[in-house]
Each structure stands twice: as C-alpha cells, then as structure tokens.
Design a protein around this motif. Structure first.
Motif, PDB file in Angstrom:
ATOM      1  N   ASP A 166       1.403   5.073  22.670  1.00 17.36           N
ATOM      2  CA  ASP A 166       2.697   5.118  21.995  1.00 17.36           C
ATOM      3  C   ASP A 166       2.528   4.615  20.561  1.00 17.36           C
ATOM      4  O   ASP A 166       1.497   4.043  20.208  1.00 17.36           O
ATOM      5  CB  ASP A 166       3.667   4.189  22.754  1.00 17.36           C
ATOM      6  CG  ASP A 166       5.111   4.636  22.675  1.00 17.36           C
ATOM      7  OD1 ASP A 166       5.643   5.061  23.713  1.00 17.36           O
ATOM      8  OD2 ASP A 166       5.712   4.566  21.572  1.00 17.36           O
ATOM      9  N   ASP A 167       3.570   4.834  19.744  1.00 18.35           N
ATOM     10  CA  ASP A 167       3.556   4.276  18.385  1.00 18.35           C
ATOM     11  C   ASP A 167       4.428   3.017  18.303  1.00 18.35           C
ATOM     12  O   ASP A 167       4.431   2.336  17.279  1.00 18.35           O
ATOM     13  CB  ASP A 167       4.079   5.308  17.378  1.00 18.35           C
ATOM     14  CG  ASP A 167       5.555   5.578  17.590  1.00 18.35           C
ATOM     15  OD1 ASP A 167       5.898   6.144  18.653  1.00 18.35           O
ATOM     16  OD2 ASP A 167       6.363   5.203  16.729  1.00 18.35           O
ATOM     17  N   THR A 185       4.164   9.843  17.702  1.00 24.03           N
ATOM     18  CA  THR A 185       2.812   9.670  18.238  1.00 24.03           C
ATOM     19  C   THR A 185       2.098  11.025  18.194  1.00 24.03           C
ATOM     20  O   THR A 185       1.040  11.143  17.589  1.00 24.03           O
ATOM     21  CB  THR A 185       2.848   9.126  19.684  1.00 24.03           C
ATOM     22  OG1 THR A 185       3.537   7.871  19.683  1.00 24.03           O
ATOM     23  CG2 THR A 185       1.443   8.921  20.236  1.00 24.03           C
ATOM     24  N   ASP A 241       7.450  11.422  20.081  1.00 23.75           N
ATOM     25  CA  ASP A 241       7.925  11.245  18.705  1.00 23.75           C
ATOM     26  C   ASP A 241       7.151  10.178  17.948  1.00 23.75           C
ATOM     27  O   ASP A 241       7.047   9.037  18.394  1.00 23.75           O
ATOM     28  CB  ASP A 241       9.427  10.926  18.716  1.00 23.75           C
ATOM     29  CG  ASP A 241      10.240  12.150  19.136  1.00 23.75           C
ATOM     30  OD1 ASP A 241      10.159  13.164  18.425  1.00 23.75           O
ATOM     31  OD2 ASP A 241      10.905  12.097  20.181  1.00 23.75           O
TER      32      ASP A 241
HETATM   33 MG   LIG Z   1       7.499   7.231  19.537  1.00 29.60          MG
END
Ligand SMILES: [Mg+2]
Length: 148
Positions: free
Chosen positions: A112-113, A10, A8
């Motif tokens: 990851d974000d 990313t 999600d």
């Molecule tokens: Mg994420």
C-alpha cells in the motif's frame, strides 16, 4: 504467500505525473481502462512464478469485474479482488474498525502507499510494505522484502 496490492496511488496514479505507467493501447483508451504503474505486470508475473497468489485489496467502490478486466487487459489474471463492498461487509461482521484488515481475507502480506495502513498493520499484527509514488525502484523494494 497470498499477497494483495492497493490500487489508488500504489498501482493507479491519481495524477498522470505521479509515476510512469504501462503502455496504453488503442483498446485501453477506447474502453477507458485506467492506467497502471509501469512494471506492475512484470512484478506480478515474477511473484506468481515464484508461487505466490496475487490480488487486489482496495477501499474503492470500483466493481470487481472492472478491476479484473483492467488487469486482464494488461495481460495478467489476478487471483482475487477485494473492493470496499466486500471489505466493509466482512470487517463489520468481524467487528474490526480498521480501514483494511488483510488477515480477515487470509492475506499474508499487503502492499500500500498509506502510512495509516502501516499503523493498522502494527496495531492488528499484519504485514505491510509501504511504497511511495516517488519510489522508482518500488518493485525491487517489494521483491527484496518478500525474499528476505
Ligand atoms: Mg492508496
């Protein structure tokens, strides 16, 4: 290296306009397969050709087979999938309170974000690359950090 990617924000956009996505076919639409960030498959193939093992590490409760199918539908067979069921189970067993802990799954690098995951990496001593949804050259950033 064993490399994992978050889903999600990313690789999967929260909103349509977050970032460009891979082309969607009739089958993606009819099977309601989620969109995927543009150039994900190119990047995955490139990393795999360089001998890396590529998989997904998400704290979402999506089913593993569904995640596998999503990537297969875009033309890539991921080497492993860790969802929140699997994550919770092992982290609880190892008494780790982080949201993600790649070393528990023998993962060498996680993408990851989330800045929280970056902080967890500093605390628990694991490597991360943090990519924002605005990074247009996100795959260049990843490739250059892996090769440096
Ligand atoms: Mg994420």
């Amino acid at each position: 290296m064993k490399i994992s990617f978050d889903l999600d924000d990313t690789l999967i956009p929260y909103q349509k306009k977050d970032f460009e996505i891979e082309n969607r076919t009739f089958f993606h639409k009819i099977l309601q397969i989620e969109p995927l960030r543009k150039d994900t498959i190119l990047l995955f193939k490139n990393l795999k050709n360089n001998g890396h093992s590529i998989g997904i590490y998400t704290t979402s409760f999506r089913k593993n087979w569904k995640i596998k199918l999503q990537f297969l539908s875009y033309g890539f067979n991921v080497d492993f999938v860790i969802n929140q069921y699997k994550n919770n189970k092992l982290l609880r067993k190892n008494s780790i309170s982080a949201s993600k802990h790649p070393p528990s799954f023998k993962i060498d690098l996680h993408i990851d974000d989330s800045k929280g995951v970056k902080l967890e990496g500093e605390k628990y001593n694991f490597k991360t690359i943090i990519i924002s949804k605005n990074d247009l050259k996100w795959q260049e950033i990843i490739k250059s950090k892996i090769n440096s």
